[in-house]
Design a protein around this motif. Structure first.
Motif, PDB file in Angstrom:
ATOM      1  N   LYS A   3       6.839   2.223  -0.539  1.00  0.00           N
ATOM      2  CA  LYS A   3       7.447   1.652   0.676  1.00  0.00           C
ATOM      3  C   LYS A   3       8.578   2.530   1.235  1.00  0.00           C
ATOM      4  O   LYS A   3       8.911   2.437   2.412  1.00  0.00           O
ATOM      5  CB  LYS A   3       7.917   0.215   0.434  1.00  0.00           C
ATOM      6  CG  LYS A   3       9.105   0.065  -0.500  1.00  0.00           C
ATOM      7  CD  LYS A   3       9.461  -1.411  -0.644  1.00  0.00           C
ATOM      8  CE  LYS A   3      10.688  -1.587  -1.537  1.00  0.00           C
ATOM      9  NZ  LYS A   3      10.969  -3.002  -1.815  1.00  0.00           N
ATOM     10  N   GLY A   4       9.137   3.404   0.391  1.00  0.00           N
ATOM     11  CA  GLY A   4      10.205   4.284   0.867  1.00  0.00           C
ATOM     12  C   GLY A   4       9.692   5.537   1.560  1.00  0.00           C
ATOM     13  O   GLY A   4      10.477   6.317   2.115  1.00  0.00           O
ATOM     14  N   PRO A  53      -3.326  -1.824  -1.691  1.00  0.00           N
ATOM     15  CA  PRO A  53      -1.927  -1.562  -2.032  1.00  0.00           C
ATOM     16  C   PRO A  53      -1.483  -2.195  -3.345  1.00  0.00           C
ATOM     17  O   PRO A  53      -0.385  -1.925  -3.828  1.00  0.00           O
ATOM     18  CB  PRO A  53      -1.155  -2.158  -0.849  1.00  0.00           C
ATOM     19  CG  PRO A  53      -2.067  -3.176  -0.260  1.00  0.00           C
ATOM     20  CD  PRO A  53      -3.458  -2.674  -0.490  1.00  0.00           C
ATOM     21  N   LYS A 103       4.704   0.023 -11.049  1.00  0.00           N
ATOM     22  CA  LYS A 103       4.683  -0.867  -9.888  1.00  0.00           C
ATOM     23  C   LYS A 103       3.436  -0.619  -9.036  1.00  0.00           C
ATOM     24  O   LYS A 103       2.842   0.449  -9.082  1.00  0.00           O
ATOM     25  CB  LYS A 103       5.942  -0.653  -9.050  1.00  0.00           C
ATOM     26  CG  LYS A 103       7.209  -1.068  -9.802  1.00  0.00           C
ATOM     27  CD  LYS A 103       8.412  -1.098  -8.898  1.00  0.00           C
ATOM     28  CE  LYS A 103       9.615  -1.695  -9.654  1.00  0.00           C
ATOM     29  NZ  LYS A 103      10.847  -1.577  -8.897  1.00  0.00           N
ATOM     30  N   ARG A 141       2.220  -0.724  -3.061  1.00  0.00           N
ATOM     31  CA  ARG A 141       2.944  -1.325  -1.925  1.00  0.00           C
ATOM     32  C   ARG A 141       4.451  -1.312  -2.192  1.00  0.00           C
ATOM     33  O   ARG A 141       5.258  -1.310  -1.252  1.00  0.00           O
ATOM     34  CB  ARG A 141       2.450  -2.745  -1.640  1.00  0.00           C
ATOM     35  CG  ARG A 141       2.769  -3.740  -2.727  1.00  0.00           C
ATOM     36  CD  ARG A 141       2.258  -5.130  -2.372  1.00  0.00           C
ATOM     37  NE  ARG A 141       2.653  -6.081  -3.407  1.00  0.00           N
ATOM     38  CZ  ARG A 141       2.002  -7.203  -3.655  1.00  0.00           C
ATOM     39  NH1 ARG A 141       0.944  -7.528  -2.938  1.00  0.00           N
ATOM     40  NH2 ARG A 141       2.428  -8.011  -4.613  1.00  0.00           N
ATOM     41  N   GLN A 142       4.814  -1.306  -3.489  1.00  0.00           N
ATOM     42  CA  GLN A 142       6.228  -1.275  -3.865  1.00  0.00           C
ATOM     43  C   GLN A 142       6.727   0.172  -3.986  1.00  0.00           C
ATOM     44  O   GLN A 142       7.755   0.540  -3.422  1.00  0.00           O
ATOM     45  CB  GLN A 142       6.392  -2.001  -5.211  1.00  0.00           C
ATOM     46  CG  GLN A 142       7.834  -2.295  -5.610  1.00  0.00           C
ATOM     47  CD  GLN A 142       8.503  -3.305  -4.679  1.00  0.00           C
ATOM     48  OE1 GLN A 142       7.835  -4.176  -4.137  1.00  0.00           O
ATOM     49  NE2 GLN A 142       9.809  -3.151  -4.470  1.00  0.00           N
ATOM     50  N   SER A 143       5.967   1.004  -4.735  1.00  0.00           N
ATOM     51  CA  SER A 143       6.431   2.369  -5.017  1.00  0.00           C
ATOM     52  C   SER A 143       6.423   3.269  -3.782  1.00  0.00           C
ATOM     53  O   SER A 143       7.236   4.188  -3.675  1.00  0.00           O
ATOM     54  CB  SER A 143       5.596   2.999  -6.132  1.00  0.00           C
ATOM     55  OG  SER A 143       4.234   3.070  -5.779  1.00  0.00           O
ATOM     56  N   LEU A 145       2.443   3.139   3.685  1.00  0.00           N
ATOM     57  CA  LEU A 145       1.724   1.861   3.581  1.00  0.00           C
ATOM     58  C   LEU A 145       0.668   1.739   4.682  1.00  0.00           C
ATOM     59  O   LEU A 145      -0.426   1.215   4.455  1.00  0.00           O
ATOM     60  CB  LEU A 145       2.709   0.684   3.613  1.00  0.00           C
ATOM     61  CG  LEU A 145       3.731   0.653   2.449  1.00  0.00           C
ATOM     62  CD1 LEU A 145       4.598  -0.598   2.527  1.00  0.00           C
ATOM     63  CD2 LEU A 145       3.033   0.721   1.092  1.00  0.00           C
ATOM     64  N   ASP A 146       1.000   2.253   5.866  1.00  0.00           N
ATOM     65  CA  ASP A 146       0.004   2.276   6.954  1.00  0.00           C
ATOM     66  C   ASP A 146      -1.167   3.177   6.575  1.00  0.00           C
ATOM     67  O   ASP A 146      -2.329   2.875   6.890  1.00  0.00           O
ATOM     68  CB  ASP A 146       0.645   2.802   8.252  1.00  0.00           C
ATOM     69  CG  ASP A 146       1.650   1.815   8.831  1.00  0.00           C
ATOM     70  OD1 ASP A 146       1.562   0.619   8.484  1.00  0.00           O
ATOM     71  OD2 ASP A 146       2.531   2.240   9.602  1.00  0.00           O
TER      72      ASP A 146
END
Length: 273
Positions: free
Chosen positions: A237-238, A253, A230, A233-235, A243-244
């Motif tokens: 996000k947790g 991302p 992935k 931005r997906q992997s 992301l910032d």
């Protein structure tokens, strides 16, 4: 001194030893090969060496012959009598501790700077490596790690970005140490022969990047490579703030984890922490 020792095969036969699959054991008998492994960390004369899982003591013999003062941690009680004979042959040079290396504080046990040289049991090798690399104190008390792994694991430790073997282990190994593949070992060298080839990796501590903790880097790499197909931005996000962090550093991302260099991962972890 070692010339007076009986051949290792004889010792194993006399003590009725066999490699335990449950403990991930594979015994090495080739004395020349063992001497070559013992030579990888350099001159061991009067140096403290920690060996994990010595088994009947093949590599232990090579380390003692090279002049090291060896502390060996062994949890297989069947091997202790063979190691005791070795300790008698090398007075005051071999200390054997019965126990689980995952539960023992290596630094406290050694009490001085030391080299680690081990034909690691396959089932705990990676976990031990991650623990040594994750040391809060840096530079660590260990001065080098010379470790036998399955070749596939060894290649993951030294892998470069963009390759199939590159992942969390490569980043954790390379962010503050240098890692090289020192030698390959054919499966036929072991008794019983494992299904896979093996290799010895040699690691030495390097400078610690400032403003980032091992724990944060572990968290970021675990998330990134946990879903390696992935986009970041997906992997990521947790992971709070990840992301910032990508935006702040200027990392696209839409990239995938295996395209990021070790330095880029360190930069992300620094921004997150």
């Amino acid at each position: 001194m070692s010339g007076a020792l009986p051949p290792l095969r004889e010792v194993i036969a006399r003590h009725g030893l066999s490699a335990s699959k449950a403990l991930g054991q594979n015994f090495l008998f080739d004395a020349q090969l063992l001497d070559r492994i013992a030579a990888i960390p350099g001159d061991l004369r009067d140096r403290a060496v920690l060996e994990i899982g010595p088994g009947p003591g093949g590599l232990t013999r090579a380390l003692l012959k090279a002049g090291a003062r060896v502390t060996a941690i062994e949890m297989d009680r069947r091997c202790l009598p063979a190691l005791a004979e070795l300790a008698l042959a090398y007075p005051d040079r071999l200390r054997v501790i019965e126990g689980d290396a995952m539960k023992i504080d290596n630094d406290a046990t050694m009490g001085e700077s030391y080299a680690v040289v081990a034909n690691l049991p396959y089932n705990v090798g990676t976990a031990l490596l991650v623990r040594w690399l994750g040391s809060a104190a840096w530079p660590p008390r260990w001065r080098s790690l010379t470790l036998m792994f399955q070749q596939e694991v060894a290649q993951r430790i030294v892998a470069r970005p963009g390759t199939g073997a590159y992942g969390r282990l490569a980043v954790l190994a390379q962010w503050r140490s240098t890692a090289r593949l020192a030698m390959k070992v054919h499966r036929s060298a072991f008794t019983p022969p494992p299904k896979v080839m093996s290799a010895v990796v040699h690691l030495e501590p390097a400078a610690m990047p400032e403003g980032v903790s091992a724990r944060t880097l572990e968290r970021v790499t675990e998330a990134a490579f946990g879903q390696r197909r992935k986009m970041l931005r997906q992997s990521l996000k947790g992971v709070p703030g990840a992301l910032d962090a990508l935006a702040a550093i200027g990392i696209d991302p839409q990239r995938r984890a295996e395209t990021l260099s070790v330095d880029e991962f360190v930069a992300v972890a620094r921004a997150v922490s």
